[in-house]
Motif scaffolding. Structure first.
Motif, mmCIF file in Angstrom:
data_model
loop_
_atom_site.group_PDB
_atom_site.id
_atom_site.type_symbol
_atom_site.label_atom_id
_atom_site.label_comp_id
_atom_site.label_asym_id
_atom_site.label_seq_id
_atom_site.Cartn_x
_atom_site.Cartn_y
_atom_site.Cartn_z
ATOM 1 N N GLY A 1 -5.600 20.265 -3.469
ATOM 2 C CA GLY A 1 -6.541 21.023 -4.281
ATOM 3 C C GLY A 1 -7.567 20.159 -4.995
ATOM 4 O O GLY A 1 -8.588 20.665 -5.474
ATOM 5 N N THR A 2 -7.313 18.852 -5.083
ATOM 6 C CA THR A 2 -8.288 17.952 -5.693
ATOM 7 C C THR A 2 -9.419 17.593 -4.736
ATOM 8 O O THR A 2 -10.354 16.887 -5.117
ATOM 9 C CB THR A 2 -7.604 16.646 -6.135
ATOM 10 N N GLY A 3 -9.312 18.053 -3.497
ATOM 11 C CA GLY A 3 -10.301 17.693 -2.489
ATOM 12 C C GLY A 3 -9.914 16.468 -1.694
ATOM 13 O O GLY A 3 -10.702 15.979 -0.878
ATOM 14 N N ALA A 4 -8.679 15.968 -1.910
ATOM 15 C CA ALA A 4 -8.221 14.791 -1.155
ATOM 16 C C ALA A 4 -8.203 15.108 0.337
ATOM 17 O O ALA A 4 -7.627 16.101 0.769
ATOM 18 C CB ALA A 4 -6.832 14.381 -1.620
ATOM 19 N N ALA A 5 -8.851 14.259 1.112
ATOM 20 C CA ALA A 5 -8.908 14.438 2.567
ATOM 21 C C ALA A 5 -7.739 13.702 3.201
ATOM 22 O O ALA A 5 -7.779 12.488 3.391
ATOM 23 C CB ALA A 5 -10.232 13.908 3.113
ATOM 24 N N ILE A 6 -6.672 14.430 3.518
ATOM 25 C CA ILE A 6 -5.469 13.811 4.084
ATOM 26 C C ILE A 6 -5.580 13.826 5.600
ATOM 27 O O ILE A 6 -5.546 14.882 6.230
ATOM 28 C CB ILE A 6 -4.213 14.557 3.603
ATOM 29 N N GLU A 7 -5.722 12.649 6.192
ATOM 30 C CA GLU A 7 -5.925 12.527 7.631
ATOM 31 C C GLU A 7 -4.603 12.438 8.389
ATOM 32 O O GLU A 7 -4.487 12.933 9.500
ATOM 33 C CB GLU A 7 -6.785 11.285 7.926
ATOM 34 N N ARG A 8 -3.609 11.756 7.804
ATOM 35 C CA ARG A 8 -2.297 11.672 8.425
ATOM 36 C C ARG A 8 -1.261 11.549 7.325
ATOM 37 O O ARG A 8 -1.552 11.030 6.238
ATOM 38 C CB ARG A 8 -2.197 10.487 9.398
ATOM 39 N N LEU A 9 -0.047 12.051 7.584
ATOM 40 C CA LEU A 9 0.967 12.139 6.547
ATOM 41 C C LEU A 9 2.282 11.560 7.068
ATOM 42 O O LEU A 9 2.829 12.023 8.070
ATOM 43 C CB LEU A 9 1.163 13.596 6.131
ATOM 44 N N SER A 10 2.776 10.535 6.375
ATOM 45 C CA SER A 10 4.037 9.899 6.727
ATOM 46 C C SER A 10 5.105 10.281 5.711
ATOM 47 O O SER A 10 4.799 10.726 4.609
ATOM 48 C CB SER A 10 3.884 8.371 6.755
ATOM 49 N N LEU A 11 6.360 10.096 6.096
ATOM 50 C CA LEU A 11 7.486 10.326 5.189
ATOM 51 C C LEU A 11 8.353 9.087 5.194
ATOM 52 O O LEU A 11 8.682 8.539 6.249
ATOM 53 C CB LEU A 11 8.299 11.541 5.642
ATOM 54 N N THR A 12 8.732 8.638 3.998
ATOM 55 C CA THR A 12 9.563 7.453 3.876
ATOM 56 C C THR A 12 10.567 7.660 2.757
ATOM 57 O O THR A 12 10.519 8.657 2.033
ATOM 58 C CB THR A 12 8.708 6.201 3.610
ATOM 59 N N GLY A 13 11.481 6.745 2.598
ATOM 60 C CA GLY A 13 12.494 6.841 1.554
ATOM 61 C C GLY A 13 13.854 7.203 2.131
ATOM 62 O O GLY A 13 13.974 7.668 3.269
ATOM 63 N N GLY A 14 14.892 7.003 1.323
ATOM 64 C CA GLY A 14 16.248 7.233 1.795
ATOM 65 C C GLY A 14 16.492 8.649 2.269
ATOM 66 O O GLY A 14 17.267 8.882 3.207
ATOM 67 N N GLY A 15 15.837 9.637 1.641
ATOM 68 C CA GLY A 15 16.021 11.024 2.047
ATOM 69 C C GLY A 15 15.520 11.323 3.439
ATOM 70 O O GLY A 15 15.917 12.332 4.050
ATOM 71 N N ALA A 16 14.662 10.459 3.978
ATOM 72 C CA ALA A 16 14.100 10.677 5.315
ATOM 73 C C ALA A 16 15.147 10.477 6.412
ATOM 74 O O ALA A 16 14.861 10.770 7.579
ATOM 75 C CB ALA A 16 12.913 9.735 5.543
ATOM 76 N N ARG A 17 16.335 10.002 6.070
ATOM 77 C CA ARG A 17 17.391 9.868 7.073
ATOM 78 C C ARG A 17 17.910 11.234 7.534
ATOM 79 O O ARG A 17 18.509 11.348 8.589
ATOM 80 C CB ARG A 17 18.557 9.064 6.506
ATOM 81 N N SER A 18 17.705 12.268 6.721
ATOM 82 C CA SER A 18 18.226 13.595 7.040
ATOM 83 C C SER A 18 17.229 14.391 7.870
ATOM 84 O O SER A 18 16.141 14.718 7.393
ATOM 85 C CB SER A 18 18.545 14.365 5.755
#
Length: 483
Positions: free
Chosen positions: A387-404
């Protein structure tokens, strides 16, 4: 070889990275303990951070002595916003106030009254948990402690002081204290004074990949490091995680599923955040800034429910939930506000709750409900960021929770966006810190793909979207009741 050390809320992780971005060895400390002596308070002993670093590097020295002997530089990452106060002898004066401490609401409002241009200068509102209002709280409520203070350091910078003897901080992590003119990249003397501090108590500022000191001989000898190994500025864990997943250009974004949940997008312009619990800081990459949305309880909420049902192995517990193949239609609604919430509610007084419990509800239903609630909260944070107008081109996920796999699928569906997930857990703050160390000693920032290039793409699940949409409506209705 380069070494990255991440001082987290729940523990310390250290990784050795070779010239091709391969993690050749890693070690973790025993869990760190958070103290909550009063409602809204969250504190930790700074000495425990350093002891955890010693423990992790002792392990690396035993596991990979040849790697430690080849280290050319060290980078530091750490939990952000923490306030460690030291006296003239560098002794710790009191437990550090952490990023999820919510006691300083009144002081934040006072800073806005005193500085009408506060947001435009620092990048966001003075929300509870950020360093500036917490320091003002200390000035008001513990003046005797502040009178003895001669240094104020962020968590990783306290570790740097122990490791090198140097009091320094990088401009990225320091910008999140709200004591800086963020665009200018220097301490804001008038804001510092308004918080009851002397400017001389703050560390000198360096760039994230700039050498800020060298390892003391006593520690180099203990860990088998070469004499005089340089230690670069490093960065806060959010910025270092971005470097770890390769979010180093405008539009690159990631979600960090750690103790908290972080939605981060890199930007080449400074866009101050005026509301909804959003915040803008400097990136660890020169010339870049970052916009952030944060859910205060993510994997931390999972650890909480695991403790509640006396499950000692969280990985095994999550595997049991995934094997049960429960439908969100059969699980309770969970609002994950165990420590209040930052984005998009900016309210330290929000509380967590379950609703929709029945006689059929069992422990695994509660655990999946927590995972669903965190996914829905991340959806709220992600929408606020976009909503701030951020142009998100690609989205990654990281962190310990990403094992699930289940949790990743829930998050992708709640966001309505595909996620790129590293198949190993190496892509994170410690890897980013090691990359910054390499850049500070003459090498490239990124020499290969995150996590050795082993990536998978997870897309929203249409069938899950239907039942999660129903859960979304119940989640929103319950939120209206508890606000």
């Amino acid at each position: 070889m380069h070494l990255g050390v991440d001082i987290g809320t729940s523990g310390v992780k250290a990784v050795l990275v070779d010239a091709a971005d391969r993690v050749v060895a890693e070690a973790a400390s025993a869990p760190l303990v958070v103290s909550r002596p009063q409602p809204l308070w969250s504190e930790q002993d700074p000495a425990a951070w350093w002891q955890a670093v010693i423990e992790a590097l002792d392990t690396l020295a035993t596991q990979a002595p040849s790697g430690m002997a080849a280290v050319q530089g060290i980078g530091l990452s750490g939990q952000m916003l923490g306030v460690a106060l030291l006296d003239r002898d560098d002794a710790v004066l009191r437990p550090a106030l952490l990023w999820n401490d919510g006691r300083a609401s009144v002081e934040g409002a006072e800073l806005h009254q005193r500085f009408p241009d506060f947001v435009e200068r620092v990048g966001c509102r003075a929300m509870p948990g950020f360093s500036a209002p917490k320091l003002l709280w200390l000035a008001r409520h513990e003046p005797a402690v502040l009178a003895r203070t001669r240094r104020v350091l962020l968590p990783k910078d306290y570790v740097r002081l122990c490791l090198t003897g140097e009091a320094a901080s990088d401009r990225a992590d320091a910008s999140a204290t709200l004591l800086m003119d963020t665009a200018r990249g220097d301490w804001a003397g008038d804001i510092v004074a308004a918080c009851g501090l002397d400017l001389a108590w703050l560390p000198r500022l360096v760039e994230s990949a700039e050498v800020a000191g060298t390892v003391r001989d006593v520690w180099a000898a203990r860990w088998g490091l070469p004499h005089g190994v340089p230690v670069v500025g490093g960065g806060g864990d959010n910025m270092c995680a971005a470097v770890g997943v390769g979010a180093v250009a405008a539009g690159d974004a990631y979600i960090g599923l750690g103790t908290s949940g972080v939605c981060f997008v890199a930007n080449d312009v400074f866009l101050p955040a005026h509301g909804q619990g959003m915040h803008t800081h400097r990136h660890a990459v020169p010339g870049f800034f970052c916009q952030n949305a944060v859910v205060l309880s993510a994997a931390g909420a999972l650890a909480w429910v695991a403790e509640m049902i006396q499950a000692r192995d969280i990985g095994k517990l999550v595997a049991e939930v995934e094997a049960a193949k429960l439908s969100p239609a059969d699980t309770p609604v969970f609002t994950p506000y165990l420590a209040g919430e930052r984005t998009p509610h900016d309210n330290p007084h929000l509380t967590a709750s379950f609703s929709g419990l029945t006689h059929a509800t069992g422990p695994l239903h509660l655990v999946q409900a927590v995972m669903e609630g965190v996914a829905l909260a991340l959806g709220d944070a992600h929408r606020a960021l976009r909503g701030t107008g951020a142009a998100i081109e690609r989205l990654s996920l990281t962190g310990g929770g990403a094992r699930s796999d289940l949790w990743v699928r829930l998050i992708a569906t709640a966001l309505g966006m595909p996620l790129t997930v590293a198949s190993s857990t190496h892509a994170g703050p410690a890897l980013g810190a090691a990359r910054l160390a390499r850049a500070g000693t003459g090498g490239p920032l990124i020499a290969g793909d995150p996590a050795d290039g082993q990536l998978r793409r997870v897309t929203p699940d249409p069938a899950l979207a239907v039942v999660l949409g129903d859960k979304r409506a119940a989640f929103d209705a319950h939120l209206r009741l508890v606000r």
